[in-house]
Design a protein around this motif. Structure first.
Motif, PDB file in Angstrom:
ATOM      1  N   MET A 166       0.831  -1.206   0.000  1.00 24.98           N
ATOM      2  CA  MET A 166       0.000   0.000   0.000  1.00 24.98           C
ATOM      3  C   MET A 166       0.863   1.253   0.000  1.00 24.98           C
ATOM      4  SD  MET A 166      -2.935  -1.398   2.621  1.00 24.98           S
ATOM      5  CE  MET A 166      -3.509   0.206   3.075  1.00 24.98           C
ATOM      6  N   VAL A 167       1.966   1.232   0.732  1.00 21.66           N
ATOM      7  CA  VAL A 167       2.900   2.370   0.727  1.00 21.66           C
ATOM      8  C   VAL A 167       3.447   2.580  -0.685  1.00 21.66           C
ATOM      9  CG1 VAL A 167       5.164   3.162   1.542  1.00 21.66           C
ATOM     10  CG2 VAL A 167       3.502   2.222   3.165  1.00 21.66           C
ATOM     11  N   THR A 168       3.782   1.497  -1.368  1.00 22.61           N
ATOM     12  CA  THR A 168       4.294   1.596  -2.735  1.00 22.61           C
ATOM     13  C   THR A 168       3.283   2.270  -3.655  1.00 22.61           C
ATOM     14  OG1 THR A 168       5.639  -0.390  -2.447  1.00 22.61           O
ATOM     15  CG2 THR A 168       5.167   0.276  -4.715  1.00 22.61           C
ATOM     16  N   VAL A 169       2.034   1.820  -3.600  1.00 24.35           N
ATOM     17  CA  VAL A 169       0.981   2.385  -4.449  1.00 24.35           C
ATOM     18  C   VAL A 169       0.792   3.866  -4.130  1.00 24.35           C
ATOM     19  CG1 VAL A 169      -1.494   2.293  -4.980  1.00 24.35           C
ATOM     20  CG2 VAL A 169      -0.169   0.173  -4.814  1.00 24.35           C
ATOM     21  N   TRP A 170       0.778   4.213  -2.849  1.00 27.88           N
ATOM     22  CA  TRP A 170       0.615   5.606  -2.428  1.00 27.88           C
ATOM     23  C   TRP A 170       1.771   6.471  -2.934  1.00 27.88           C
ATOM     24  CZ3 TRP A 170       3.406   8.585   1.238  1.00 27.88           C
ATOM     25  CH2 TRP A 170       2.799   9.801   1.578  1.00 27.88           C
ATOM     26  N   ALA A 171       3.002   5.963  -2.831  1.00 24.98           N
ATOM     27  CA  ALA A 171       4.172   6.728  -3.283  1.00 24.98           C
ATOM     28  C   ALA A 171       4.161   6.911  -4.798  1.00 24.98           C
ATOM     29  CB  ALA A 171       5.459   6.047  -2.828  1.00 24.98           C
ATOM     30  N   VAL A 172       3.706   5.892  -5.522  1.00 25.24           N
ATOM     31  CA  VAL A 172       3.585   6.034  -6.981  1.00 25.24           C
ATOM     32  C   VAL A 172       2.567   7.115  -7.304  1.00 25.24           C
ATOM     33  CG1 VAL A 172       2.736   4.879  -9.071  1.00 25.24           C
ATOM     34  CG2 VAL A 172       4.371   3.716  -7.568  1.00 25.24           C
ATOM     35  N   TYR A 173       1.438   7.100  -6.597  1.00 23.33           N
ATOM     36  CA  TYR A 173       0.436   8.159  -6.801  1.00 23.33           C
ATOM     37  C   TYR A 173       1.065   9.536  -6.573  1.00 23.33           C
ATOM     38  CZ  TYR A 173      -3.140  11.550  -5.848  1.00 23.33           C
ATOM     39  OH  TYR A 173      -3.868  12.702  -5.856  1.00 23.33           O
ATOM     40  N   GLN A 174       1.767   9.701  -5.453  1.00 26.18           N
ATOM     41  CA  GLN A 174       2.364  10.986  -5.108  1.00 26.18           C
ATOM     42  C   GLN A 174       3.356  11.446  -6.181  1.00 26.18           C
ATOM     43  OE1 GLN A 174       1.444  12.962  -2.652  1.00 26.18           O
ATOM     44  NE2 GLN A 174       0.028  11.480  -1.776  1.00 26.18           N
ATOM     45  N   THR A 175       4.162  10.534  -6.667  1.00 24.04           N
ATOM     46  CA  THR A 175       5.180  10.879  -7.663  1.00 24.04           C
ATOM     47  C   THR A 175       4.536  11.336  -8.970  1.00 24.04           C
ATOM     48  OG1 THR A 175       6.690   9.264  -6.684  1.00 24.04           O
ATOM     49  CG2 THR A 175       7.214  10.029  -8.914  1.00 24.04           C
ATOM     50  N   ILE A 176       3.613  10.553  -9.480  1.00 21.76           N
ATOM     51  CA  ILE A 176       2.989  10.879 -10.764  1.00 21.76           C
ATOM     52  C   ILE A 176       2.082  12.105 -10.635  1.00 21.76           C
ATOM     53  CG2 ILE A 176       1.518  10.024 -12.636  1.00 21.76           C
ATOM     54  CD1 ILE A 176       4.389   8.792 -12.437  1.00 21.76           C
ATOM     55  N   ALA A 177       1.433  12.261  -9.481  1.00 23.51           N
ATOM     56  CA  ALA A 177       0.602  13.456  -9.269  1.00 23.51           C
ATOM     57  C   ALA A 177       1.462  14.723  -9.305  1.00 23.51           C
ATOM     58  CB  ALA A 177      -0.149  13.351  -7.946  1.00 23.51           C
ATOM     59  N   LEU A 178       2.681  14.644  -8.806  1.00 23.28           N
ATOM     60  CA  LEU A 178       3.585  15.804  -8.879  1.00 23.28           C
ATOM     61  C   LEU A 178       3.932  16.161 -10.321  1.00 23.28           C
ATOM     62  CD1 LEU A 178       6.215  15.154  -6.053  1.00 23.28           C
ATOM     63  CD2 LEU A 178       4.662  17.097  -6.213  1.00 23.28           C
ATOM     64  N   ILE A 179       4.120  15.144 -11.134  1.00 25.07           N
ATOM     65  CA  ILE A 179       4.570  15.364 -12.508  1.00 25.07           C
ATOM     66  C   ILE A 179       3.407  15.701 -13.447  1.00 25.07           C
ATOM     67  CG2 ILE A 179       5.721  14.282 -14.493  1.00 25.07           C
ATOM     68  CD1 ILE A 179       7.190  12.485 -12.430  1.00 25.07           C
ATOM     69  N   LEU A 180       2.334  14.901 -13.378  1.00 23.87           N
ATOM     70  CA  LEU A 180       1.252  15.012 -14.362  1.00 23.87           C
ATOM     71  C   LEU A 180      -0.091  15.436 -13.786  1.00 23.87           C
ATOM     72  CD1 LEU A 180       2.051  11.765 -16.385  1.00 23.87           C
ATOM     73  CD2 LEU A 180       2.658  14.116 -16.980  1.00 23.87           C
TER      74      LEU A 180
END
Length: 197
Positions: free
Chosen positions: A107-121
């Motif tokens: 779940m932490v992995t999925v959340w961090a992926v969300y955070q990263t891509i939300a910053l970019i796109l």
């Protein structure tokens, strides 16, 4: 089973595995891996009586062919018995608790992926990326298993998020104190990833 053997070794008070060449210990090569995941899972299971583990470990399937897609049967490394069913007890309870630790790290992995891509796109793409990661069959499989892969994936995703946040930070936010905090966060996340695998 080898990952769980490391967890059981630590939870039973025997400390981290000491491995040598061609070890015959229950943990096999997993005893040489970074200890963070195993320490987290052992902390979650230390209160469970795992004294039956050696007998359960000996239930190995002599015909097992794990990781071989051409083997239609015998994918299970262990032979399963009725004592594994709910309500879980002993080593089976401990194994499921270790798997819950893995699910939390997934779940932490999925959340961090969300955070990263939300910053970019943006947030919409962040949700799509998080869903794409969360629905990869092998990611789901490993996230439900007792495996140190979950810790290294989670802390690597957190590191990538923090590096992305630093790269995209406005110049006004890059004060000496702000930079120091960001570098400390990146260093902590990277360090946790390094001691995970």
């Amino acid at each position: 089973i080898w990952h769980y053997a490391v967890i059981q070794q630590i939870a039973s008070g025997q400390g981290l595995p000491v491995s040598g060449p061609n070890t015959e210990a229950a943990w096999q090569q997993e005893g040489t891996q970074g200890p963070l995941y195993y320490l987290l899972a052992a902390a979650a299971t230390v209160w469970v009586d795992q004294g039956d583990f050696p007998a359960i470990y000996d239930r190995a399937n002599p015909h097992a062919a794990p990781g071989r897609p051409d083997a239609a049967i015998n994918r299970n490394v262990q032979i399963h018995h009725a004592d594994e069913h709910w309500p879980w007890r002993g080593p089976f309870l401990a194994l499921h608790l270790a798997r819950f630790v893995s699910v939390a790290l997934g779940m932490v992995t999925v959340w961090a992926v969300y955070q990263t891509i939300a910053l970019i796109l943006g947030p919409g793409w962040g949700l799509i990326a998080a869903a794409a990661i969360a629905l990869i069959p092998q990611f789901l499989f490993i996230s439900a298993a007792a495996s140190n892969d979950n810790a290294v994936t989670a802390f690597s995703a957190l590191t990538l998020w923090q590096v992305t946040a630093l790269a995209l930070a406005p110049a006004a936010a890059l004060t000496p104190v702000g930079l120091r905090r960001r570098f400390v966060r990146i260093g902590v996340m990277l360090g946790l990833a390094l001691i995970s695998k």
